[in-house]
Structure formats: C-alpha cells, structure tokens
Write a protein that holds these residues in place. Sequence first.
Motif, short mmCIF file in Angstrom:
data_model
loop_
_atom_site.label_atom_id
_atom_site.label_comp_id
_atom_site.label_asym_id
_atom_site.label_seq_id
_atom_site.Cartn_x
_atom_site.Cartn_y
_atom_site.Cartn_z
N UNK A 1 13.45 -0.52 -3.74
CA UNK A 1 13.20 0.47 -4.80
C UNK A 1 11.84 0.29 -5.47
N UNK A 2 11.32 -0.93 -5.48
CA UNK A 2 10.12 -1.22 -6.26
C UNK A 2 8.95 -1.69 -5.40
N UNK A 3 7.78 -1.37 -5.87
CA UNK A 3 6.54 -1.93 -5.35
C UNK A 3 5.78 -2.48 -6.55
N UNK A 4 4.89 -3.40 -6.31
CA UNK A 4 4.08 -3.90 -7.42
C UNK A 4 3.01 -2.89 -7.81
N UNK A 5 2.53 -2.10 -6.86
CA UNK A 5 1.35 -1.27 -7.12
C UNK A 5 1.61 0.22 -7.26
N UNK A 6 2.68 0.74 -6.64
CA UNK A 6 2.91 2.19 -6.70
C UNK A 6 4.34 2.48 -7.12
N UNK B 1 9.82 2.22 -10.95
CA UNK B 1 8.41 2.20 -11.34
C UNK B 1 7.67 1.00 -10.78
N UNK B 2 6.35 1.10 -10.68
CA UNK B 2 5.56 -0.04 -10.21
C UNK B 2 5.69 -1.19 -11.21
N UNK B 3 5.66 -2.40 -10.69
CA UNK B 3 5.95 -3.56 -11.53
C UNK B 3 4.74 -4.47 -11.78
N UNK B 4 3.60 -4.12 -11.24
CA UNK B 4 2.39 -4.88 -11.57
C UNK B 4 2.13 -4.75 -13.07
N UNK B 5 1.97 -5.88 -13.75
CA UNK B 5 1.72 -5.86 -15.18
C UNK B 5 2.94 -5.59 -16.03
N UNK B 6 4.14 -5.69 -15.43
CA UNK B 6 5.34 -5.38 -16.19
C UNK B 6 5.56 -6.37 -17.33
#
Length: 252
Positions: free
Chosen positions: A173-178, A183-188
Amino acid sequence: MKRAWILTLLAAASVMGLGFVHPFGNPRVEAARGLGTLLEGANLPPDAKAVLVTKCADCHSSETRWPFYSRVAPGSWLIERDIVEARKHMDLSRWELLSMEQQQVLLAEISHEAKSGDMPPLQYVALHWGARLSRADVHALSGKNAGASEATLAGTGDAARGKLVFDKRCTGCHSMEINGEGPRLSGVYGRKAGSIPGFDYSQGLKNSGLIWNDATLEKWLSGPDSVVPDAKMDFYVPKAGERQDLIAYFKR
C-alpha cells in the motif's frame, strides 16, 4: 405429444447430467469435517471467530452447504467457480497452515472488505439473507487479534531491520516517495497526520491534529482504529519489536 414429452425428459436429464461436469474445478471433493473444526487453534477473539464461521464458511471453507439448485447447470458451474476462487483467496479449513504474517494480512483484508461492504457479495446475499453482516459483525471483524503484543515503547528499534519490515509488510500500500493506496511515508516522522496535499485521507485523520512521533506511531501501528475510528488503514503490526524497528526506519 409423446415426442415432446420425450424431448423434455432428455433436456432435463442433460441439464442434470451437466451438473456433474466441473469446468472450473470441483470444490465438492474436499470432505467436510464440521463447522466446529474451523479455526480451532486460531488466536482470534471469540466474536470475530463466530462471524467468520457463521457468515463466511459457506464459500471460504470445505463446509459449504450445497443447495438443491447447485446441481443444475449452468448455474452449478458459476457457484462452483465462485467457491473455488473464494477458497483460493481464503480457506478457513486451512487457516492453521498459514504463517502468522499471512493470517494478519488476511485479517486486515477481511476488516477492510467488511467495512467497505464488498463482502459478502450482493449476489450471494440476495440468496442468503442470513449472510448479511450487521454493524456488530463488522465491529467484531475489525477488532484486533487477542494475541497481539501489548503496546510498548521500551527498547530501541533498528532502522535496518525496520526497512526489511517495511519492504516485506508495507509496500503493498505504501511507498516512501510516491502516493499509492496509502500516502507516501518519506518524512512521516514529525509530520502532521493527514497533511499530504491531494491524498484522500479519512476526515477523522485529517481532523485528528496528530503529529507522528514515537508515541503516536506506536499507537497507530498497534491498531489504527484505536487512534482514529474511521481510519481507512486496517493493517496493523502485532509485534512490538517490529513496530519499534519501523519507527526507527521512519526517523532515520
């Protein structure tokens, strides 16, 4: 007149005979052992187990109750096809053969489909009114595994292990960047919940005012519904160590 009667008998015999043809596979060959044998060793709350056995076992186990019309082709073929596909996706008769991880994934899918109304299918409910899920049934299926680890912030997670957990359990379900299904999880870590522009969050999450930190991520990963009742995320991480590792990965 006699000829018409003979043709009618031949047609009826053909239809009944075709009911013993199985173009999509024959789910009838699996012997029933009794509803009481389903989920015997499953680590599930009793109310969730009861719903699965009474409302889902007809298609998702070898305990199918075959109505009289299930031998009349071509309807019998469609019924058998649906049951074959249902058992491929989830077979309660083989639950004990699944790994803990596979069970958790299925429980998350069950919760999601029960909440969305996708299960049971409308065509099935039309013939089986008793299979409709009540609000209490949906609540039971959305409950958390009784054997899940208690939330804890003790110890320190490992980011490298957390990446492995993320890659294995979250990337559906998740990507870090898109953005994807999630939702994207980079910077979560440190971000306000429900704040990625353009992503379709639940209203409850957008209005929660949560900031993602150790405490809030721990609670969320232990069970999103306990944080935001209308959460769209159904999946949770039952092992405290894996939650700590994921949080460490998000913090890096």
